[in-house]
Scaffold this motif. Structure first.
Motif, PDB file in Angstrom:
ATOM      1  N   LEU A  83      16.717 -38.123 -42.873  1.00 56.41           N
ATOM      2  CA  LEU A  83      16.834 -36.843 -42.182  1.00 56.41           C
ATOM      3  C   LEU A  83      17.005 -37.120 -40.698  1.00 56.41           C
ATOM      4  O   LEU A  83      16.175 -37.812 -40.094  1.00 56.41           O
ATOM      5  CB  LEU A  83      15.581 -35.994 -42.415  1.00 56.41           C
ATOM      6  CG  LEU A  83      15.594 -34.601 -41.788  1.00 56.41           C
ATOM      7  CD1 LEU A  83      16.509 -33.663 -42.548  1.00 56.41           C
ATOM      8  CD2 LEU A  83      14.181 -34.027 -41.759  1.00 56.41           C
ATOM      9  N   VAL A  84      18.064 -36.573 -40.111  1.00 57.57           N
ATOM     10  CA  VAL A  84      18.325 -36.768 -38.676  1.00 57.57           C
ATOM     11  C   VAL A  84      17.404 -35.828 -37.907  1.00 57.57           C
ATOM     12  O   VAL A  84      17.368 -34.613 -38.173  1.00 57.57           O
ATOM     13  CB  VAL A  84      19.802 -36.468 -38.345  1.00 57.57           C
ATOM     14  CG1 VAL A  84      20.063 -36.697 -36.857  1.00 57.57           C
ATOM     15  CG2 VAL A  84      20.746 -37.317 -39.182  1.00 57.57           C
TER      16      VAL A  84
ATOM     17  N   ARG B  46      19.677 -50.555 -35.407  1.00 57.45           N
ATOM     18  CA  ARG B  46      20.759 -49.625 -35.705  1.00 57.45           C
ATOM     19  C   ARG B  46      21.182 -49.728 -37.161  1.00 57.45           C
ATOM     20  O   ARG B  46      21.092 -50.798 -37.778  1.00 57.45           O
ATOM     21  CB  ARG B  46      21.964 -49.906 -34.802  1.00 57.45           C
ATOM     22  CG  ARG B  46      21.692 -49.639 -33.337  1.00 57.45           C
ATOM     23  CD  ARG B  46      22.918 -49.949 -32.508  1.00 57.45           C
ATOM     24  NE  ARG B  46      23.314 -51.349 -32.617  1.00 57.45           N
ATOM     25  CZ  ARG B  46      24.516 -51.814 -32.235  1.00 57.45           C
ATOM     26  NH1 ARG B  46      25.428 -51.007 -31.737  1.00 57.45           N
ATOM     27  NH2 ARG B  46      24.778 -53.105 -32.350  1.00 57.45           N
ATOM     28  N   ILE B  47      21.681 -48.596 -37.699  1.00 58.22           N
ATOM     29  CA  ILE B  47      22.167 -48.542 -39.083  1.00 58.22           C
ATOM     30  C   ILE B  47      23.453 -47.708 -39.125  1.00 58.22           C
ATOM     31  O   ILE B  47      23.720 -46.897 -38.230  1.00 58.22           O
ATOM     32  CB  ILE B  47      21.107 -47.928 -40.039  1.00 58.22           C
ATOM     33  CG1 ILE B  47      20.627 -46.571 -39.496  1.00 58.22           C
ATOM     34  CG2 ILE B  47      19.956 -48.859 -40.288  1.00 58.22           C
ATOM     35  CD1 ILE B  47      19.778 -45.790 -40.469  1.00 58.22           C
ATOM     36  N   LEU B  48      24.200 -47.869 -40.220  1.00 61.60           N
ATOM     37  CA  LEU B  48      25.423 -47.094 -40.464  1.00 61.60           C
ATOM     38  C   LEU B  48      25.103 -46.037 -41.511  1.00 61.60           C
ATOM     39  O   LEU B  48      24.599 -46.363 -42.589  1.00 61.60           O
ATOM     40  CB  LEU B  48      26.548 -48.011 -40.944  1.00 61.60           C
ATOM     41  CG  LEU B  48      27.916 -47.354 -41.184  1.00 61.60           C
ATOM     42  CD1 LEU B  48      28.530 -46.880 -39.870  1.00 61.60           C
ATOM     43  CD2 LEU B  48      28.849 -48.328 -41.892  1.00 61.60           C
ATOM     44  N   ILE B  49      25.390 -44.774 -41.173  1.00 59.90           N
ATOM     45  CA  ILE B  49      25.063 -43.669 -42.081  1.00 59.90           C
ATOM     46  C   ILE B  49      26.318 -42.853 -42.388  1.00 59.90           C
ATOM     47  O   ILE B  49      27.298 -42.888 -41.656  1.00 59.90           O
ATOM     48  CB  ILE B  49      23.977 -42.743 -41.476  1.00 59.90           C
ATOM     49  CG1 ILE B  49      24.421 -42.153 -40.133  1.00 59.90           C
ATOM     50  CG2 ILE B  49      22.656 -43.469 -41.345  1.00 59.90           C
ATOM     51  CD1 ILE B  49      23.592 -40.979 -39.662  1.00 59.90           C
ATOM     52  N   ASP B  50      26.204 -42.100 -43.482  1.00 59.32           N
ATOM     53  CA  ASP B  50      27.268 -41.148 -43.860  1.00 59.32           C
ATOM     54  C   ASP B  50      26.592 -39.983 -44.576  1.00 59.32           C
ATOM     55  O   ASP B  50      25.619 -40.165 -45.302  1.00 59.32           O
ATOM     56  CB  ASP B  50      28.291 -41.834 -44.763  1.00 59.32           C
ATOM     57  CG  ASP B  50      29.576 -41.010 -44.867  1.00 59.32           C
ATOM     58  OD1 ASP B  50      29.598 -39.856 -44.356  1.00 59.32           O
ATOM     59  OD2 ASP B  50      30.533 -41.531 -45.449  1.00 59.32           O
ATOM     60  N   GLY B  51      27.150 -38.739 -44.379  1.00 60.68           N
ATOM     61  CA  GLY B  51      26.516 -37.524 -44.886  1.00 60.68           C
ATOM     62  C   GLY B  51      26.311 -37.480 -46.386  1.00 60.68           C
ATOM     63  O   GLY B  51      25.160 -37.445 -46.841  1.00 60.68           O
ATOM     64  N   PRO B  52      27.282 -37.446 -47.221  1.00 59.04           N
ATOM     65  CA  PRO B  52      28.705 -37.472 -46.894  1.00 59.04           C
ATOM     66  C   PRO B  52      29.172 -36.195 -46.179  1.00 59.04           C
ATOM     67  O   PRO B  52      28.514 -35.163 -46.292  1.00 59.04           O
ATOM     68  CB  PRO B  52      29.367 -37.627 -48.247  1.00 59.04           C
ATOM     69  CG  PRO B  52      28.382 -37.083 -49.225  1.00 59.04           C
ATOM     70  CD  PRO B  52      27.026 -37.307 -48.656  1.00 59.04           C
ATOM     71  N   TYR B  53      30.317 -36.297 -45.523  1.00 59.76           N
ATOM     72  CA  TYR B  53      30.791 -35.198 -44.674  1.00 59.76           C
ATOM     73  C   TYR B  53      31.124 -33.959 -45.498  1.00 59.76           C
ATOM     74  O   TYR B  53      30.946 -32.826 -45.047  1.00 59.76           O
ATOM     75  CB  TYR B  53      32.007 -35.653 -43.878  1.00 59.76           C
ATOM     76  CG  TYR B  53      32.476 -34.638 -42.858  1.00 59.76           C
ATOM     77  CD1 TYR B  53      31.838 -34.530 -41.628  1.00 59.76           C
ATOM     78  CD2 TYR B  53      33.560 -33.797 -43.146  1.00 59.76           C
ATOM     79  CE1 TYR B  53      32.264 -33.597 -40.696  1.00 59.76           C
ATOM     80  CE2 TYR B  53      33.992 -32.856 -42.214  1.00 59.76           C
ATOM     81  CZ  TYR B  53      33.336 -32.761 -40.993  1.00 59.76           C
ATOM     82  OH  TYR B  53      33.754 -31.823 -40.066  1.00 59.76           O
TER      83      TYR B  53
ATOM     84  N   ILE C 211      23.803 -45.151 -35.890  1.00 62.68           N
ATOM     85  CA  ILE C 211      22.708 -44.373 -35.280  1.00 62.68           C
ATOM     86  C   ILE C 211      21.478 -45.260 -35.120  1.00 62.68           C
ATOM     87  O   ILE C 211      21.276 -46.225 -35.891  1.00 62.68           O
ATOM     88  CB  ILE C 211      22.405 -43.111 -36.126  1.00 62.68           C
ATOM     89  CG1 ILE C 211      21.554 -42.102 -35.335  1.00 62.68           C
ATOM     90  CG2 ILE C 211      21.727 -43.481 -37.425  1.00 62.68           C
ATOM     91  CD1 ILE C 211      21.461 -40.741 -35.987  1.00 62.68           C
ATOM     92  N   ASN C 212      20.695 -44.920 -34.133  1.00 64.04           N
ATOM     93  CA  ASN C 212      19.451 -45.676 -33.894  1.00 64.04           C
ATOM     94  C   ASN C 212      18.377 -45.254 -34.916  1.00 64.04           C
ATOM     95  O   ASN C 212      18.322 -44.091 -35.341  1.00 64.04           O
ATOM     96  CB  ASN C 212      18.964 -45.396 -32.470  1.00 64.04           C
ATOM     97  CG  ASN C 212      17.971 -46.440 -32.005  1.00 64.04           C
ATOM     98  OD1 ASN C 212      17.315 -47.091 -32.806  1.00 64.04           O
ATOM     99  ND2 ASN C 212      17.856 -46.607 -30.704  1.00 64.04           N
ATOM    100  N   LEU C 213      17.518 -46.202 -35.262  1.00 60.79           N
ATOM    101  CA  LEU C 213      16.458 -45.914 -36.258  1.00 60.79           C
ATOM    102  C   LEU C 213      15.437 -44.908 -35.739  1.00 60.79           C
ATOM    103  O   LEU C 213      14.771 -44.230 -36.530  1.00 60.79           O
ATOM    104  CB  LEU C 213      15.746 -47.213 -36.650  1.00 60.79           C
ATOM    105  CG  LEU C 213      16.504 -48.153 -37.593  1.00 60.79           C
ATOM    106  CD1 LEU C 213      15.816 -49.494 -37.656  1.00 60.79           C
ATOM    107  CD2 LEU C 213      16.611 -47.538 -38.984  1.00 60.79           C
TER     108      LEU C 213
END
Length: 280
Positions: free
Chosen positions: A15-16, A36-43, A53-55
């Motif tokens: 959750l952002v 840092r990590i790579l995230i996706d919604g998906p959109y 995004i930062n942890l």
């Protein structure tokens, strides 16, 4: 039991909590480094594009999707729809709180007033029901306490009687032991005295100061006849203090003396004056 259950891993739902997309869900696709990590919604489902995004700007949820590293958008959408992760998150307490917060933020003044009136009515109903249940519970509790107190009184009476009986028995035993000890001590003292007297007599006989035929004082006391007890005559003490302030007068009147005068044959009586004596 493991200490941590939520880990930063591929397929973890997050959750952002900061930035433009705060309050929206996303999935971890890859780990860039320690921060840092790579995230996706998906959109297509959450309108969160693929990004780094930062942890510190996300919070991990207990849900997870089974996907590979750097999976495509289509495969991610299919995996999320098949697992129904977002629906299960909305049903959880965390998701329900977020939905309620969104609805409340979109309300107008009149809607807020209506919700306030409804909450007041609900609280009044709850208060009445709770009061009735409390009274019922208090009655049952008082009955239970009274019954328990009656039982405790009976038990305490029995215990007191038992304790008193035990205490009396112990006291009797103690008194008996004390008497026995005293008697034994007296007997021992008497024996010691007899031995001392016998030794003294033996020394006197050996020195020639006393004859050998003399009997001991104890045997002489036993052989001597008993004297009859005489009753003591106690004189009653007269109290001289009574009526000390008063003075009693006693008149001593003597008999009239009869004298014979010369020359007359008549007898003349000479009166005697009365004397008064005062006694204190």
């Amino acid at each position: 039991m493991p200490l941590f259950k939520r880990f930063v891993e591929i397929g973890r739902v997050c959750l952002v909590n900061f930035g433009r997309y705060s309050g929206k869900l996303c999935v971890i696709i890859d780990v860039v480094d320690q921060n840092r990590i790579l995230i996706d919604g998906p959109y297509a489902l959450t309108h969160v594009p693929r990004q780094v995004i930062n942890l510190k700007r996300i919070s991990l949820t207990p849900f997870k999707v089974t996907i590979g590293r750097n999976s495509r958008h289509k495969t991610l959408v299919k995996a999320v729809k098949d697992s129904k992760v977002f629906e299960s998150f909305d049903k959880s307490s965390w998701g329900r709180k977020l939905i309620a917060r969104k609805i409340k933020s979109n309300l107008c003044d009149f809607d807020r007033f209506k919700s306030m009136r409804i909450s007041k009515k609900r609280s009044a109903m709850i208060r009445l029901e709770f009061g009735a249940l409390k009274k019922q519970f208090c009655r049952k509790l008082t009955q239970h306490k009274q019954a328990r107190a009656a039982k405790v009184r009976e038990i305490t009476k029995e215990q007191r009687e038992k304790k008193l009986a035990v205490f009396k028995q112990k006291n009797l035993e103690k008194t008996k032991l004390i008497k026995r000890k005293k008697n034994t001590l007296r007997k021992e003292k008497k024996k010691v005295r007899k031995e001392r007297r016998q030794k003294r007599l033996a020394k006197l006989v050996a020195s020639g100061k006393a004859p050998a035929a003399t009997t001991s004082t104890t045997t002489a006391k036993k052989a001597a006849p008993k004297k009859t007890p005489t009753k003591k005559i106690v004189k009653k003490k007269t109290s001289h203090k009574k009526n000390t302030h008063k003075k009693t007068f006693h008149k001593k009147i003597s008999h009239k003396k009869i004298s014979h005068k010369k020359g007359s044959g008549k007898k003349v009586a000479t009166p005697v004056t009365a004397t008064t004596t005062s006694t204190q």
